[in-house]
Design a protein around this motif. Structure first.
Motif, PDB file in Angstrom:
ATOM      1  N   ASN A  78       0.770  -1.352   0.058  1.00 41.29           N
ATOM      2  CA  ASN A  78      -0.086  -0.097  -0.160  1.00 41.29           C
ATOM      3  C   ASN A  78       1.066   1.211  -0.087  1.00 41.29           C
ATOM      4  O   ASN A  78       0.570   2.291  -0.585  1.00 41.29           O
ATOM      5  N   GLU A  79       1.985   1.344   0.943  1.00 38.96           N
ATOM      6  CA  GLU A  79       2.646   2.718   0.896  1.00 38.96           C
ATOM      7  C   GLU A  79       3.698   2.407  -0.321  1.00 38.96           C
ATOM      8  O   GLU A  79       4.336   1.448  -0.702  1.00 38.96           O
ATOM      9  N   TRP A  80       3.509   3.736  -0.992  1.00 39.82           N
ATOM     10  CA  TRP A  80       4.717   3.999  -2.127  1.00 39.82           C
ATOM     11  C   TRP A  80       5.961   3.491  -2.054  1.00 39.82           C
ATOM     12  O   TRP A  80       6.627   2.959  -2.743  1.00 39.82           O
ATOM     13  N   PHE A  81       6.766   3.704  -0.616  1.00 38.49           N
ATOM     14  CA  PHE A  81       8.098   3.226  -0.317  1.00 38.49           C
ATOM     15  C   PHE A  81       8.120   1.718  -0.479  1.00 38.49           C
ATOM     16  O   PHE A  81       9.086   0.927  -1.273  1.00 38.49           O
ATOM     17  N   ALA A  82       6.922   1.038  -0.108  1.00 38.86           N
ATOM     18  CA  ALA A  82       6.942  -0.484   0.035  1.00 38.86           C
ATOM     19  C   ALA A  82       6.751  -0.817  -1.715  1.00 38.86           C
ATOM     20  O   ALA A  82       7.482  -1.912  -2.142  1.00 38.86           O
ATOM     21  N   VAL A  83       6.010  -0.303  -2.324  1.00 38.25           N
ATOM     22  CA  VAL A  83       5.813  -0.418  -3.901  1.00 38.25           C
ATOM     23  C   VAL A  83       7.054  -0.395  -4.397  1.00 38.25           C
ATOM     24  O   VAL A  83       7.621  -1.490  -5.266  1.00 38.25           O
ATOM     25  N   SER A  84       7.685   0.705  -4.140  1.00 37.76           N
ATOM     26  CA  SER A  84       8.858   0.920  -4.894  1.00 37.76           C
ATOM     27  C   SER A  84      10.015  -0.081  -4.596  1.00 37.76           C
ATOM     28  O   SER A  84      10.688  -0.388  -5.398  1.00 37.76           O
ATOM     29  N   ALA A  85      10.012  -0.603  -3.092  1.00 30.49           N
ATOM     30  CA  ALA A  85      11.184  -1.464  -2.914  1.00 30.49           C
ATOM     31  C   ALA A  85      10.868  -2.822  -3.699  1.00 30.49           C
ATOM     32  O   ALA A  85      11.677  -3.599  -3.998  1.00 30.49           O
ATOM     33  N   LEU A  86       9.702  -3.296  -3.725  1.00 27.99           N
ATOM     34  CA  LEU A  86       9.120  -4.459  -4.598  1.00 27.99           C
ATOM     35  C   LEU A  86       9.560  -4.542  -6.062  1.00 27.99           C
ATOM     36  O   LEU A  86      10.107  -5.311  -6.803  1.00 27.99           O
ATOM     37  N   VAL A  87       9.204  -3.442  -6.640  1.00 26.65           N
ATOM     38  CA  VAL A  87       9.545  -3.000  -8.230  1.00 26.65           C
ATOM     39  C   VAL A  87      11.018  -3.139  -8.187  1.00 26.65           C
ATOM     40  O   VAL A  87      11.498  -3.894  -9.147  1.00 26.65           O
ATOM     41  N   ALA A  88      11.870  -2.395  -7.393  1.00 31.20           N
ATOM     42  CA  ALA A  88      13.425  -2.083  -7.607  1.00 31.20           C
ATOM     43  C   ALA A  88      13.852  -3.748  -7.553  1.00 31.20           C
ATOM     44  O   ALA A  88      15.008  -3.855  -8.039  1.00 31.20           O
ATOM     45  N   ARG A  89      13.460  -4.568  -6.679  1.00 29.13           N
ATOM     46  CA  ARG A  89      14.002  -5.835  -6.583  1.00 29.13           C
ATOM     47  C   ARG A  89      13.282  -6.916  -7.704  1.00 29.13           C
ATOM     48  O   ARG A  89      13.530  -8.109  -7.346  1.00 29.13           O
ATOM     49  N   GLY A  90      12.753  -6.298  -8.466  1.00 32.97           N
ATOM     50  CA  GLY A  90      12.131  -7.367  -9.605  1.00 32.97           C
ATOM     51  C   GLY A  90      11.097  -8.204  -9.296  1.00 32.97           C
ATOM     52  O   GLY A  90      10.738  -9.107 -10.083  1.00 32.97           O
ATOM     53  N   PHE A  91      10.154  -7.887  -8.243  1.00 32.44           N
ATOM     54  CA  PHE A  91       8.901  -8.825  -8.123  1.00 32.44           C
ATOM     55  C   PHE A  91       7.772  -8.180  -8.875  1.00 32.44           C
ATOM     56  O   PHE A  91       6.637  -9.001  -8.706  1.00 32.44           O
ATOM     57  N   PRO A 127       1.154   7.540  -8.977  1.00 32.29           N
ATOM     58  CA  PRO A 127       1.014   8.752  -9.212  1.00 32.29           C
ATOM     59  C   PRO A 127       2.015   9.735  -9.418  1.00 32.29           C
ATOM     60  O   PRO A 127       3.121   9.437  -8.745  1.00 32.29           O
ATOM     61  N   ARG A 128       2.190  10.662 -10.360  1.00 29.81           N
ATOM     62  CA  ARG A 128       3.182  11.479 -10.560  1.00 29.81           C
ATOM     63  C   ARG A 128       3.632  12.248  -9.652  1.00 29.81           C
ATOM     64  O   ARG A 128       4.837  12.420  -9.230  1.00 29.81           O
ATOM     65  N   LEU A 129       2.775  12.678  -8.412  1.00 29.02           N
ATOM     66  CA  LEU A 129       3.155  13.346  -7.274  1.00 29.02           C
ATOM     67  C   LEU A 129       3.452  12.528  -6.146  1.00 29.02           C
ATOM     68  O   LEU A 129       3.979  13.135  -5.047  1.00 29.02           O
ATOM     69  N   ALA A 130       3.387  10.997  -6.168  1.00 33.90           N
ATOM     70  CA  ALA A 130       3.698  10.421  -4.927  1.00 33.90           C
ATOM     71  C   ALA A 130       5.353  10.481  -4.921  1.00 33.90           C
ATOM     72  O   ALA A 130       6.112   9.981  -5.835  1.00 33.90           O
ATOM     73  N   PRO A 131       5.881  10.735  -3.592  1.00 36.48           N
ATOM     74  CA  PRO A 131       7.214  10.610  -3.571  1.00 36.48           C
ATOM     75  C   PRO A 131       7.812   9.431  -3.501  1.00 36.48           C
ATOM     76  O   PRO A 131       6.968   8.434  -2.775  1.00 36.48           O
ATOM     77  N   LEU A 132       9.007   8.993  -4.021  1.00 37.74           N
ATOM     78  CA  LEU A 132       9.732   7.584  -3.948  1.00 37.74           C
ATOM     79  C   LEU A 132      10.929   7.752  -3.184  1.00 37.74           C
ATOM     80  O   LEU A 132      11.811   8.998  -3.500  1.00 37.74           O
ATOM     81  N   PRO A 133      11.528   6.755  -2.720  1.00 32.16           N
ATOM     82  CA  PRO A 133      12.917   6.711  -2.110  1.00 32.16           C
ATOM     83  C   PRO A 133      13.820   7.005  -3.198  1.00 32.16           C
ATOM     84  O   PRO A 133      13.931   6.319  -4.255  1.00 32.16           O
ATOM     85  N   PRO A 134      14.779   8.075  -2.962  1.00 30.45           N
ATOM     86  CA  PRO A 134      15.815   8.194  -4.063  1.00 30.45           C
ATOM     87  C   PRO A 134      16.974   7.041  -4.449  1.00 30.45           C
ATOM     88  O   PRO A 134      17.215   7.112  -5.515  1.00 30.45           O
ATOM     89  N   ASP A 135      17.136   6.206  -3.517  1.00 32.38           N
ATOM     90  CA  ASP A 135      18.240   5.180  -3.530  1.00 32.38           C
ATOM     91  C   ASP A 135      17.236   4.115  -4.528  1.00 32.38           C
ATOM     92  O   ASP A 135      18.134   3.004  -4.440  1.00 32.38           O
ATOM     93  N   ASP A 136      15.967   3.889  -4.371  1.00 30.93           N
ATOM     94  CA  ASP A 136      15.694   2.837  -5.177  1.00 30.93           C
ATOM     95  C   ASP A 136      15.665   2.845  -6.440  1.00 30.93           C
ATOM     96  O   ASP A 136      15.830   3.801  -7.146  1.00 30.93           O
ATOM     97  N   ASP A 137      16.319   1.641  -7.088  1.00 29.65           N
ATOM     98  CA  ASP A 137      16.736   1.373  -8.583  1.00 29.65           C
ATOM     99  C   ASP A 137      15.651   1.205  -9.449  1.00 29.65           C
ATOM    100  O   ASP A 137      15.082   0.264  -9.931  1.00 29.65           O
ATOM    101  N   VAL A 138      14.497   2.256  -9.610  1.00 31.66           N
ATOM    102  CA  VAL A 138      13.300   2.232 -10.319  1.00 31.66           C
ATOM    103  C   VAL A 138      13.310   3.470 -11.032  1.00 31.66           C
ATOM    104  O   VAL A 138      14.161   4.600 -11.340  1.00 31.66           O
ATOM    105  N   VAL A 139      12.429   3.211 -12.336  1.00 29.16           N
ATOM    106  CA  VAL A 139      12.282   4.285 -13.037  1.00 29.16           C
ATOM    107  C   VAL A 139      11.005   4.514 -13.504  1.00 29.16           C
ATOM    108  O   VAL A 139      10.079   3.685 -13.575  1.00 29.16           O
ATOM    109  N   ARG A 140      10.460   5.648 -13.471  1.00 25.40           N
ATOM    110  CA  ARG A 140       9.122   6.056 -13.593  1.00 25.40           C
ATOM    111  C   ARG A 140       8.972   6.220 -15.415  1.00 25.40           C
ATOM    112  O   ARG A 140       9.878   7.006 -15.812  1.00 25.40           O
ATOM    113  N   VAL A 141       8.103   5.410 -15.934  1.00 23.25           N
ATOM    114  CA  VAL A 141       7.866   5.451 -17.334  1.00 23.25           C
ATOM    115  C   VAL A 141       6.497   6.202 -17.540  1.00 23.25           C
ATOM    116  O   VAL A 141       5.466   5.960 -17.261  1.00 23.25           O
TER     117      VAL A 141
END
Length: 299
Positions: free
Chosen positions: A227-240, A246-260
């Motif tokens: 549910n939390e964007w930080f958790a979503v970002s962490a799962l995406v970064a690790r390939g799950f 949302p464009r305005l949602a903040p994400l951790p700067p150190d997660d290896d993810v790309v907004r497309v």
């Protein structure tokens, strides 16, 4: 100036139970029950009837509520007129909103108010969209910045005034190195075969994702839930899986993810709206809060 018991009855209609009404108004359940019994006695009608362990509003109660809504809106206008006799630079405005709107819109609006009107006290709280109605009716919030859904007040709800603030695009969130990460902008259908990170407890966002994928011609395969964007970002970064963010949602700067960015007719976006008690929008503190919010959206 309006009988406070009418406000209690209005909150009961919204919350559904005496216990939830008491919690919203910071009263005890017995106090709420006594207020409504005395109100019914004074009016000469029964307002509540037992339904198992719960209570149900009678037809007479709904008649009282129709008039109470009119009285409440008129009283808000009266307060606005009285406020106009003062300088209007002091007072208080209370915002509540979903997390991304609080970060990207409400906080900049509050900073502008602090700079332009230092005597105007501003309070902010993070709340879910479905909580907005009872917070406004219980006068624990003046301006709610929310995502409209079937769980929020309808646009024609006579108790509230509502305005669009911003239409916020959704981005596809993928791991760095993913084939879609280097394509600049993609269609949602390009991700049809991917595992997805779902957010079922974040009702508005999850429904938006399902509707957008359906419009693109597929049903997403939900591999994991967060549910939390930080958790979503962490799962995406690790390939799950991949997700919508949302464009305005903040994400951790150190997660290896790309907004497309997404393109095409099925590119999803969500509308952010401001909602206030009807009649309160001309009170100087609330009017200034709304204008600061619009300015933040324009920026």
């Amino acid at each position: 100036m309006i009988d406070h018991r009418l406000e209690t009855l209005r909150v009961l209609r919204e919350r559904g139970t005496v216990t939830a009404t008491a919690e919203a108004l910071h009263l005890t359940p017995s106090t709420v029950s006594q207020q409504l019994r005395r109100l019914g006695h004074d009016l000469g009608v029964e307002l509540l009837e037992a339904q198992g362990r719960r209570v149900r509003l009678t037809a007479a109660a709904h008649t009282v509520l129709r008039h109470a809504d009119v009285l409440a809106a008129q009283w808000e206008r009266a307060r606005a007129d009285l406020s106009g006799h003062r300088a209007g630079t002091a007072g208080q405005v209370r915002f509540c909103g979903v997390s991304s709107a609080l970060a990207a819109l409400v906080a900049p609006a509050a900073a502008r108010l602090r700079e332009d009107h230092p005597a105007l006290a501003v309070h902010m709280s993070e709340k879910e969209s479905e909580d907005a109605a009872h917070l406004l009716l219980a006068r624990r919030c003046d301006i709610a910045v929310i995502i409209p859904s079937e769980q929020t007040p309808a646009p024609d709800d006579a108790r509230f005034a509502q305005w669009p603030v911003l239409d916020e695009p959704q981005d596809l969130l993928v791991p760095a190195g993913h084939p879609l990460a280097a394509r600049g902008a993609v269609r949602l259908a390009d991700a049809a075969g991917e595992p997805w990170i779902g957010s079922p407890d974040r009702f508005d966002q999850h429904q938006l994702m399902l509707a957008a994928c359906a419009a693109a011609g597929f049903t997403p395969r939900i591999a994991h839930e967060a549910n939390e964007w930080f958790a979503v970002s962490a799962l995406v970064a690790r390939g799950f899986g991949i997700g919508l963010v949302p464009r305005l949602a903040p994400l951790p700067p150190d997660d290896d993810v790309v907004r497309v960015p997404l393109r095409g007719a099925a590119a999803p976006s969500r509308r952010i709206i401001a909602i206030v008690r009807r009649g309160s929008e001309t009170q100087p503190p609330i009017a200034r809060g709304l204008e600061a919010l619009r300015a933040a959206a324009r920026r």
